[in-house]
Scaffold this active site. Structure first.
Site, short mmCIF file in Angstrom:
data_model
loop_
_atom_site.label_atom_id
_atom_site.label_comp_id
_atom_site.label_asym_id
_atom_site.label_seq_id
_atom_site.Cartn_x
_atom_site.Cartn_y
_atom_site.Cartn_z
N ASP A 54 -6.21 -4.21 -5.84
CA ASP A 54 -5.93 -2.87 -5.33
C ASP A 54 -4.50 -2.42 -5.65
O ASP A 54 -4.21 -1.23 -5.78
CB ASP A 54 -6.11 -2.82 -3.81
CG ASP A 54 -7.20 -3.74 -3.29
OD1 ASP A 54 -7.46 -4.77 -3.92
OD2 ASP A 54 -7.78 -3.43 -2.25
N THR A 86 -11.41 -14.39 -3.44
CA THR A 86 -11.75 -13.08 -2.90
C THR A 86 -11.19 -12.96 -1.49
O THR A 86 -10.74 -13.93 -0.89
CB THR A 86 -13.27 -12.85 -2.86
OG1 THR A 86 -13.50 -11.46 -2.62
CG2 THR A 86 -13.96 -13.67 -1.78
N ARG A 113 -15.40 -2.42 -5.14
CA ARG A 113 -14.21 -1.57 -5.12
C ARG A 113 -13.04 -2.22 -5.85
O ARG A 113 -12.21 -1.54 -6.44
CB ARG A 113 -13.83 -1.16 -3.69
CG ARG A 113 -12.93 0.08 -3.70
CD ARG A 113 -12.76 0.77 -2.36
NE ARG A 113 -12.38 -0.13 -1.31
CZ ARG A 113 -13.21 -0.63 -0.41
NH1 ARG A 113 -14.48 -0.27 -0.42
NH2 ARG A 113 -12.80 -1.47 0.51
N TRP A 137 -10.94 -0.38 -8.66
CA TRP A 137 -9.46 -0.25 -8.75
C TRP A 137 -8.97 -0.68 -10.12
O TRP A 137 -8.02 -0.11 -10.67
CB TRP A 137 -8.77 -1.08 -7.67
CG TRP A 137 -8.99 -0.70 -6.23
CD1 TRP A 137 -9.20 -1.57 -5.19
CD2 TRP A 137 -8.97 0.62 -5.64
NE1 TRP A 137 -9.33 -0.87 -4.00
CE2 TRP A 137 -9.18 0.46 -4.24
CE3 TRP A 137 -8.80 1.91 -6.15
CZ2 TRP A 137 -9.24 1.54 -3.36
CZ3 TRP A 137 -8.87 2.99 -5.27
CH2 TRP A 137 -9.08 2.80 -3.91
N GLY A 193 -7.51 -17.99 -8.06
CA GLY A 193 -8.06 -16.65 -7.89
C GLY A 193 -9.14 -16.72 -6.82
O GLY A 193 -10.00 -17.61 -6.87
N ASP A 216 0.80 -1.23 0.00
CA ASP A 216 0.00 0.00 0.00
C ASP A 216 0.82 1.28 0.00
O ASP A 216 0.25 2.37 0.03
CB ASP A 216 -0.94 0.01 1.21
CG ASP A 216 -2.10 -0.95 1.02
OD1 ASP A 216 -2.63 -1.02 -0.10
OD2 ASP A 216 -2.48 -1.62 1.99
#
Ligand code: GLY
Length: 413
Positions: free
Chosen positions: A185, A245, A257, A261, A243, A122
């Site tokens: 993100d 979540t 969201r 992104w 893959g 981040d």
């Protein structure tokens, strides 16, 4: 408060300068959105927030639905850059040095990030929203030095065998640590690498960002262009393991969201690379999002939550997408499509401004965002990143309506 004169644009005079001045796209719709009134609202609310928050070295992150006070976090929190970023945007909107002073104060809180080892992907969110906007507006060379150092720190998370940045360098449920994980993100953090590579940093930072975007494009999306939140890769072979979540409803759902992104991220990657495959991909990930939105253009937190319509919204995703669409429209040569993006972005901003503002509830800008529903965290909250992207979108809208390029941060030198 000091704002430029009103930019109330009427009777189809929503004229957009597209493709660096290559063409004009004109909306037929009457447009009565008063962007200066909304920016004034942001000034008032943020002044209220500044008067309320404790001056204790912490940074506001969220306000619970029935609360009035901000929950504060320290600079290591992933959201720490959005509050100083919001203050920089208000400095940009008002040219009032009082905002510069507080923006600088809160920006400096994040400085240790530039001299500590990376603990998370981040860093781009944190440092580019704060120092990035600060440098863009002031050209302060100390800010530049923090940005360059932090880009190098972020780059230490890049795994060349996979071709992406490791998002969470720790044991997170379902991520099969110590295998390699990358979350959607993470696309936003690439902006810091692109910037650094063009402003004195290593060319390798550019290559890492391009690789991350391409590998993510190939592995993170289902055939309908909806995104997984996370992909786990074998850290030695680079092979995709699965893959899944993390913050969405299910492994096969479209978490609002996360898709936001992707829309914002691929638009930015096209801007930075000029590679048409990324533009084409930005259109594709946008199409599925727009086609599945409710009428009022504000998504539920996950498009596939079976509880819809009795499910919380995510105003933050709407703000991110509104801002991204205004930029994507600029790169769109099909006039009808560019018009659609502009009109939908405007519709999102109108809806957020009319029905999601916090005015009588608290000192945030927006209500009704959802952070991490599966964890029971920040459901129907005011959250600082919704406010940041809301102001960003308003500023972009204002610039475009004035015939300028939208606010983008790629030319920061
Ligand atoms: N980057 C974390 C989130 O979007 O909630």
């Amino acid at each position: 408060m000091i704002l430029n004169k009103q930019v109330t644009v009427i009777l189809g005079v929503f004229i957009l300068l597209a493709g660096c001045g290559k063409q004009l796209v004109q909306s037929p719709a009457e447009n009565d959105f008063n962007v200066d009134a909304e920016l004034n609202y942001c000034v008032k609310q943020t002044s209220k927030a500044l008067a309320q928050i404790p001056d204790n070295g912490l940074i506001p992150r969220n306000i619970a639905p029935n609360a009035s006070q901000w929950r504060m976090v320290d600079y290591t929190d992933w959201t720490s850059g959005f509050w100083p970023g919001e203050l920089w945007y208000l400095f940009e909107a008002t040219a009032d040095s009082k905002w510069k002073k507080v923006a600088d104060k809160y920006t400096e809180y994040l400085k240790p990030l530039s001299v500590s080892p990376a603990t998370d992907h981040d860093l781009g969110f944190q440092v580019f929203s704060s120092y990035g906007n600060g440098y863009r507006l002031t050209k302060d060379t100390e800010y530049k030095s923090v940005l360059l150092k932090t880009a190098d720190t972020l780059a230490t998370l890049f795994n060349p065998k996979v071709g992406t940045i490791l998002s969470w360098p720790r044991d997170v449920p379902n991520m099969e640590w110590p295998q390699h994980n990358t979350i959607m993100d993470n696309m936003i953090n690439l902006e810091l690498l692109f910037w650094a590579s063009k402003n004195g940093g290593s060319k390798q930072l550019y290559d890492m960002a391009v690789s991350h975007a391409a590998v993510t494009m190939n592995n993170h999306f289902r055939p309908d262009y909806t995104s997984y939140h996370a992909v786990v890769y074998d850290k030695e072979t680079g092979k995709k393991i699965k893959g899944v979540t993390h913050q969405g409803y299910s492994d096969s759902s479209m978490w609002a969201r996360g898709q936001a992104w992707a829309i914002y991220g691929y638009t930015m990657v096209y801007r930075e690379t000029n590679d048409p495959k990324f533009l084409d991909f930005a259109h594709k990930v946008t199409r599925v999002y727009l086609d599945r939105l409710p009428k009022d253009l504000i998504p539920y937190w996950d498009f596939d939550d079976p509880a819809i319509p009795k499910s919380p919204r995510d105003a933050s995703a709407a703000a991110v997408v509104a801002s991204a669409l205004l930029e994507l429209a600029v790169y769109t040569t099909d006039n009808n499509l560019a018009n659609e993006y502009n009109e939908k972005a405007l519709g999102m901003l109108k809806e957020l401004s009319a029905n999601y503002q916090s005015k009588n509830h608290n000192s945030a800008l927006l209500l009704h965002s959802t952070g991490h529903k599966p964890a029971g965290s920040e459901i129907d909250y005011s959250i600082i990143y919704a406010d940041y992207y809301y102001i960003e979108a308003l500023l972009r809208y204002k610039k475009i309506a004035q015939g300028q390029k939208p606010l983008i941060t790629y030319k920061l030198n």
